[in-house]
Every structure is written in structure tokens, then in C-alpha cells.
Design an enzyme around this catalytic site. Sequence first.
Site, PDB file in Angstrom:
ATOM      1  N   HIS A 268       0.870  -1.199   0.000  1.00 16.76           N
ATOM      2  CA  HIS A 268       0.000   0.000   0.000  1.00 16.76           C
ATOM      3  C   HIS A 268       0.899   1.240   0.000  1.00 16.76           C
ATOM      4  O   HIS A 268       1.748   1.368  -0.866  1.00 16.76           O
ATOM      5  CB  HIS A 268      -0.931  -0.092   1.214  1.00 16.76           C
ATOM      6  CG  HIS A 268      -2.084   0.878   1.245  1.00 16.76           C
ATOM      7  ND1 HIS A 268      -2.439   1.702   0.217  1.00 16.76           N
ATOM      8  CD2 HIS A 268      -2.976   1.144   2.242  1.00 16.76           C
ATOM      9  CE1 HIS A 268      -3.482   2.436   0.552  1.00 16.76           C
ATOM     10  NE2 HIS A 268      -3.839   2.120   1.791  1.00 16.76           N
ATOM     11  N   HIS A 307      -2.165  -2.198  -9.663  1.00 24.06           N
ATOM     12  CA  HIS A 307      -3.189  -1.563  -8.817  1.00 24.06           C
ATOM     13  C   HIS A 307      -4.443  -2.418  -8.845  1.00 24.06           C
ATOM     14  O   HIS A 307      -4.777  -3.002  -9.877  1.00 24.06           O
ATOM     15  CB  HIS A 307      -3.517  -0.153  -9.343  1.00 24.06           C
ATOM     16  CG  HIS A 307      -4.153   0.714  -8.308  1.00 24.06           C
ATOM     17  ND1 HIS A 307      -5.495   0.665  -8.034  1.00 24.06           N
ATOM     18  CD2 HIS A 307      -3.622   1.621  -7.460  1.00 24.06           C
ATOM     19  CE1 HIS A 307      -5.768   1.526  -7.081  1.00 24.06           C
ATOM     20  NE2 HIS A 307      -4.656   2.121  -6.701  1.00 24.06           N
ATOM     21  N   ASP A 363       2.807   5.504  -6.463  1.00 26.54           N
ATOM     22  CA  ASP A 363       4.054   5.384  -5.675  1.00 26.54           C
ATOM     23  C   ASP A 363       5.305   5.306  -6.540  1.00 26.54           C
ATOM     24  O   ASP A 363       6.419   5.391  -6.021  1.00 26.54           O
ATOM     25  CB  ASP A 363       3.967   4.143  -4.782  1.00 26.54           C
ATOM     26  CG  ASP A 363       2.936   4.334  -3.688  1.00 26.54           C
ATOM     27  OD1 ASP A 363       2.028   3.491  -3.578  1.00 26.54           O
ATOM     28  OD2 ASP A 363       3.006   5.357  -2.983  1.00 26.54           O
TER      29      ASP A 363
HETATM   30  C1  SDX Z   1      -1.414   2.197  -3.314  1.00 26.85           C
HETATM   31  O1  SDX Z   1      -6.158   0.737  -3.345  1.00 26.85           O
HETATM   32  C2  SDX Z   1      -5.658   1.928  -3.551  1.00 26.85           C
HETATM   33  O2  SDX Z   1      -6.304   2.803  -4.074  1.00 26.85           O
HETATM   34  C3  SDX Z   1      -4.215   2.130  -3.073  1.00 26.85           C
HETATM   35  C4  SDX Z   1      -3.586   3.455  -3.453  1.00 26.85           C
HETATM   36  C5  SDX Z   1      -4.215   4.620  -2.729  1.00 26.85           C
HETATM   37  O3  SDX Z   1      -4.108   5.754  -3.228  1.00 26.85           O
HETATM   38  O4  SDX Z   1      -4.723   4.405  -1.581  1.00 26.85           O
HETATM   39  O5  SDX Z   1      -3.678   3.662  -4.849  1.00 26.85           O
HETATM   40  C6  SDX Z   1      -2.091   3.492  -3.069  1.00 26.85           C
HETATM   41  O6  SDX Z   1      -1.374   1.369  -2.441  1.00 26.85           O
HETATM   42  C7  SDX Z   1      -0.834   1.928  -4.679  1.00 26.85           C
HETATM   43  C8  SDX Z   1      -0.269   0.460  -4.818  1.00 26.85           C
HETATM   44  C9  SDX Z   1       1.150   0.478  -4.232  1.00 26.85           C
HETATM   45  N1  SDX Z   1       1.694  -0.891  -4.147  1.00 26.85           N
HETATM   46  C10 SDX Z   1       2.671  -1.308  -4.972  1.00 26.85           C
HETATM   47  O7  SDX Z   1       3.176  -0.640  -5.876  1.00 26.85           O
HETATM   48  C11 SDX Z   1       3.190  -2.713  -4.649  1.00 26.85           C
HETATM   49  C12 SDX Z   1       3.315  -3.511  -5.945  1.00 26.85           C
HETATM   50  N2  SDX Z   1       1.985  -3.758  -6.450  1.00 26.85           N
HETATM   51  C13 SDX Z   1       1.363  -5.031  -6.143  1.00 26.85           C
HETATM   52  O8  SDX Z   1       1.686  -5.570  -4.905  1.00 26.85           O
HETATM   53  C14 SDX Z   1      -0.098  -5.108  -6.569  1.00 26.85           C
HETATM   54  O9  SDX Z   1      -0.156  -4.623  -7.846  1.00 26.85           O
HETATM   55  C15 SDX Z   1      -1.161  -4.424  -5.715  1.00 26.85           C
HETATM   56  C16 SDX Z   1      -1.053  -4.807  -4.280  1.00 26.85           C
HETATM   57  C17 SDX Z   1      -1.070  -2.953  -5.848  1.00 26.85           C
HETATM   58  C18 SDX Z   1      -2.513  -4.880  -6.256  1.00 26.85           C
HETATM   59  O10 SDX Z   1      -2.591  -6.252  -6.043  1.00 26.85           O
HETATM   60  P1  SDX Z   1      -3.871  -7.121  -6.461  1.00 26.85           P
HETATM   61  O11 SDX Z   1      -4.940  -6.256  -7.031  1.00 26.85           O
HETATM   62  O12 SDX Z   1      -4.221  -8.004  -5.314  1.00 26.85           O
HETATM   63  O13 SDX Z   1      -3.356  -7.958  -7.675  1.00 26.85           O
HETATM   64  P2  SDX Z   1      -2.614  -9.355  -7.555  1.00 26.85           P
HETATM   65  O14 SDX Z   1      -1.559  -9.289  -6.492  1.00 26.85           O
HETATM   66  O15 SDX Z   1      -3.648 -10.422  -7.472  1.00 26.85           O
HETATM   67  O16 SDX Z   1      -1.840  -9.436  -8.971  1.00 26.85           O
HETATM   68  C19 SDX Z   1      -2.473  -9.940 -10.138  1.00 26.85           C
HETATM   69  C20 SDX Z   1      -1.329 -10.522 -10.968  1.00 26.85           C
HETATM   70  C21 SDX Z   1      -0.500 -11.560 -10.200  1.00 26.85           C
HETATM   71  O17 SDX Z   1       0.118 -12.395 -11.177  1.00 26.85           O
HETATM   72  P3  SDX Z   1      -0.532 -13.866 -11.465  1.00 26.85           P
HETATM   73  O18 SDX Z   1      -0.815 -14.520 -10.126  1.00 26.85           O
HETATM   74  O19 SDX Z   1      -1.802 -13.539 -12.248  1.00 26.85           O
HETATM   75  O20 SDX Z   1       0.482 -14.594 -12.291  1.00 26.85           O
HETATM   76  O21 SDX Z   1      -0.392  -9.463 -11.293  1.00 26.85           O
HETATM   77  C22 SDX Z   1       0.856  -9.749 -10.666  1.00 26.85           C
HETATM   78  C23 SDX Z   1       0.590 -10.757  -9.563  1.00 26.85           C
HETATM   79  O22 SDX Z   1       1.769 -11.522  -9.313  1.00 26.85           O
HETATM   80  N3  SDX Z   1       1.341  -8.475 -10.118  1.00 26.85           N
HETATM   81  C24 SDX Z   1       2.595  -8.048 -10.208  1.00 26.85           C
HETATM   82  C25 SDX Z   1       2.603  -6.790  -9.591  1.00 26.85           C
HETATM   83  N4  SDX Z   1       1.378  -6.488  -9.140  1.00 26.85           N
HETATM   84  C26 SDX Z   1       0.600  -7.553  -9.468  1.00 26.85           C
HETATM   85  N5  SDX Z   1       3.713  -8.632 -10.748  1.00 26.85           N
HETATM   86  C27 SDX Z   1       4.835  -7.895 -10.671  1.00 26.85           C
HETATM   87  N6  SDX Z   1       4.920  -6.663 -10.093  1.00 26.85           N
HETATM   88  C28 SDX Z   1       3.836  -6.095  -9.544  1.00 26.85           C
HETATM   89  N7  SDX Z   1       3.919  -4.886  -8.980  1.00 26.85           N
END
Ligand code: SDX
Length: 430
Positions: A268, A307, A363
Amino acid sequence: MDKDGLSILDNRTNTTYEVPFHKGTIRAMDLRKIKTGPDDFGLMTYDPAFMNTASCHSAITYIDGDKGILRYRGYPIEQLAEKCTFLEVAYLLLQGELPTASQLKDWINNITYHTMLHESTKHFLEGFRYDAHPMAMFISTVAALATIYPESRHVHDPEMRRLQIYRLIGKVPTIAAYTYRHGLGYPYVYPDNDLSYTENFLNMLWRMAEVKYKANPVLARALDILFILHADHEQNCSANVMRSVGSSQADPFVSTAAAAAALSGPLHGGANEEVLRMLDEIGSKDHVPAYIEGVKAGKGKLMGFGHRVYKNYDPRARIIKQAAEQVFEVTGKNAKLDIALELERIALEDEYFVKRKLYPNVDFYSGIIYQAMGFRPEMFTVLFAIPRTAGWLAQWEEMVIDPEQKIARPRQIYTGYEERTVVPMDKRGA
Ligand code: SDX
């Protein structure tokens, strides 16, 4: 058969149920009538991480993840970032309308009046180790404000809510600056009420021996824009915590501390700090392809990418990227920007990220600006929490006055043992 709803046939009983639509949803409680008999509790929904569950009605923020749209109270984020100040936007989030000049003046005066911290807070901060993480100090100190304002627990008193909202928006920059100064062993700098919200924040961070701090207007404005972009984001993880903790009628100080705790996670708001660590680990543009291959092989995530809602470019990331140019004209270019731009260029062309609709989020670029402004990575999430406090408070107040809301208490699917009997100690482990 009601066209404005579902007809659900329960094959167990061959009974059909009519479930009306509700604004693009169905009410989960309408499923409880689907039973196999009088002793059946009825049907529930199962939705871990609330991937497809609306928890509330809200009029604060609108996001269209596919189109990359973000609006606060109907105003596009691009217009607010260009034409408003952060306190103007904080007023909009909390009051529902942009302020008139006199309303904004009163709003600013009320918040400015509450920037000081009770002196006991300084002693509380002194209890932290010299190397305590600023975010942990921020969370703890915000919660500690509840000890100074016990009257804040009267959450159904509008005047009492308004006073705590002034106090929290006014004091979070002071707390943030104090955590920064504590880490450096510098004396705390008191608020200067002659300065704007972000100029005063820079004053409390960076004033040393000079009598009057003079903020760089470019940096102060860039921080104002960053604060606008981070102010709210509908039902994100930390907003959900703010609503959930607040639903028990806990006071807004401990609720805000809980929300900040949720924000601190690396998935997050903690991601901005992790982005800088990732760029440091990559080290140079030449190493980017190998790093991306590692991510694709499952060796970690591309921090600052992806996201839950945005399946397009996060509009905030685009604006931050533009703001970076103005900041670098003052601070000098941050070498890590080249690595970030190369990372983005390659990722946006790579099938692994394209297929998963992974784009830079808020971020990805914010940390690069913060570092160029002189902040250490440990401070980045604190810089996220300052403006998000306004959004959390808007979500909290909307929940408190929503007649449909009550204490949040989800159900579960029980997967444990059926009833069993306690075995005497000497018989256990046999
Ligand atoms: C914020 O919700 C909000 O609005 C949050 C926010 C706000 O203003 O409050 O926008 C602020 O928190 C932004 C997000 C910051 N976090 C990151 O940058 C961390 C990296 N991102 C991931 O951890 C992820 O993208 C999330 C947590 C942001 C979202 O995760 P989801 O929606 O649960 O998606 P998921 O983990 O189920 O991913 C789906 C697929 C997976 O691959 P498969 O299982 O389908 O093979 O996408 C992949 C994930 O492995 N994936 C990524 C990835 N994010 C998702 N692979 C590589 N790098 C990434 N960053």
C-alpha cells in the site's frame, strides 16, 4: 420475474428467488432468504480481500480503473492539481464543495490554529530510539493524541467532529516533521503560522539557525500538488480500516492511527519507500532488463507498479512525473529517474505486464521526487499519510453519519474442527 433484478433458482429445493439490483449490486442480505429449510442460516457471499464487494455508499471519490479516471467530489484530479491548493481540496473532500474565498480563509485559520502539539507529545517522541522508523513514530504519536483530547470520542457531535478534523489536519505535518527531526537529533521547530500549509511543513522540517524560514516556492508548490494527489482514493485498504475501526465509535485519533498503520504496508503506501530500494538494487539502466526478467520469474514484484482498481495508467503517476521536472530544476536531476523511466519503458512493452494490466501507480515516481527534495526513503510513507489524513477523515465522517452503517463485523466460512472434548494433560500428545 422482475426485470430489475435476478431470479435465482436454488437447485437444492427447486425454488426460485427474486433478488433486486441495487445500484449495480445486489444486497448480500437479500441472499439470506435462500435456505434449504427453517434451520438453515441462509446464503452468504464469500469475497476474500473484498475483490468484488461494495462496503458503503460514498460520494467522495470516483475512480474508473479502466479509463484511468480519478475525481474528488466530481472534479477531475488533473484540474484540482493544476488550479487548487491542498487545503482547498481538503475542504472539498470534507465539505463536498470547493470553498469560497471567505470559507477557505476560515478553514485555513482554523487548521493553522491547531498546528501546535501539546508539549507532552515531544516527551512522548523522545521515548523512541534514535533510529525508530518515522512511520511507526507517526502512527504511535497520532494515537497518543487521543490521550490529550478524550472528548474526541463523542463522534456523533458534529461540532466535536469538526474540532478533531481541524486538529488532525493541522497537527499531522507537525508530527511528521518532529519524527524527521528526531531521527536526525535536531531540535524541534515550532509551526510558523505566517506560512502556508506546505511552507510551514518545510519550515518545521528544515529550519535551522535562521530566524525566519524561507521556503522555496517551487518545492512548496510541488509538495502541495503531491498532497492533492495523495489526499483520497475511495475504498483503499487504509480507508477501509478507517471506516472499520471508526464503525465501533472509536475516536478519530486512534482510527487515523489504525489507517496509517494499514498504509505503512509495502503493498500500500509503503510501496514508495520500496520503489527507491528497488531502484537502488537495480543500480543502473543496464541492469533493468535482468531485473525485469527476475520479476517475471517470480523473484518479487515491480514496486510502484500494478493496482487493484487501475487497469490503465494511474492518472496521479502521470501528474507526478510532470511535477518531477519542476522539482529537478531546483534540486538537480535525480539519477534514479533514468532507471525508473527505463523500467517503465520496458515494462509497458512487456507481455507479462501488459497481459496483467500493470502500469505505474502513484508510488512509482513520488519517491524519486521526495528523495530529490532531500527526504530519506523512511519518510516517504509519512509524506503519504499527511494528505491522506484528510481523505481518511472524509471517509470516516461519511461513515459516522450514514444511517445504513453499523459496527463492521464480517462473517466467515468455518473450516475448523467440529465439537471435541478436552483431553487431560497426561493423555495429550499420545
Ligand atoms: C497504493 O487501493 C488503492 O487505491 C491504493 C492506493 C491509494 O491511493 O490508496 O492507490 C495506493 O497502495 C498503490 C499500490 C502500491 N503498491 C505497490 O506498488 C506494490 C506492488 N503492487 C502489487 O503488490 C499489486 O499490484 C497491488 C497490491 C497494488 C494490487 O494487487 P492485487 O490487485 O491483489 O493484484 P494481484 O496481487 O492479485 O496481482 C495480479 C497478478 C499476479 O500475477 P498472477 O498470479 O496472475 O500470475 O499481477 C501480478 C501478480 O503476481 N502483479 C505483479 C505486480 N502487481 C501484481 N507482478 C509484478 N509486479 C507487480 N507490482
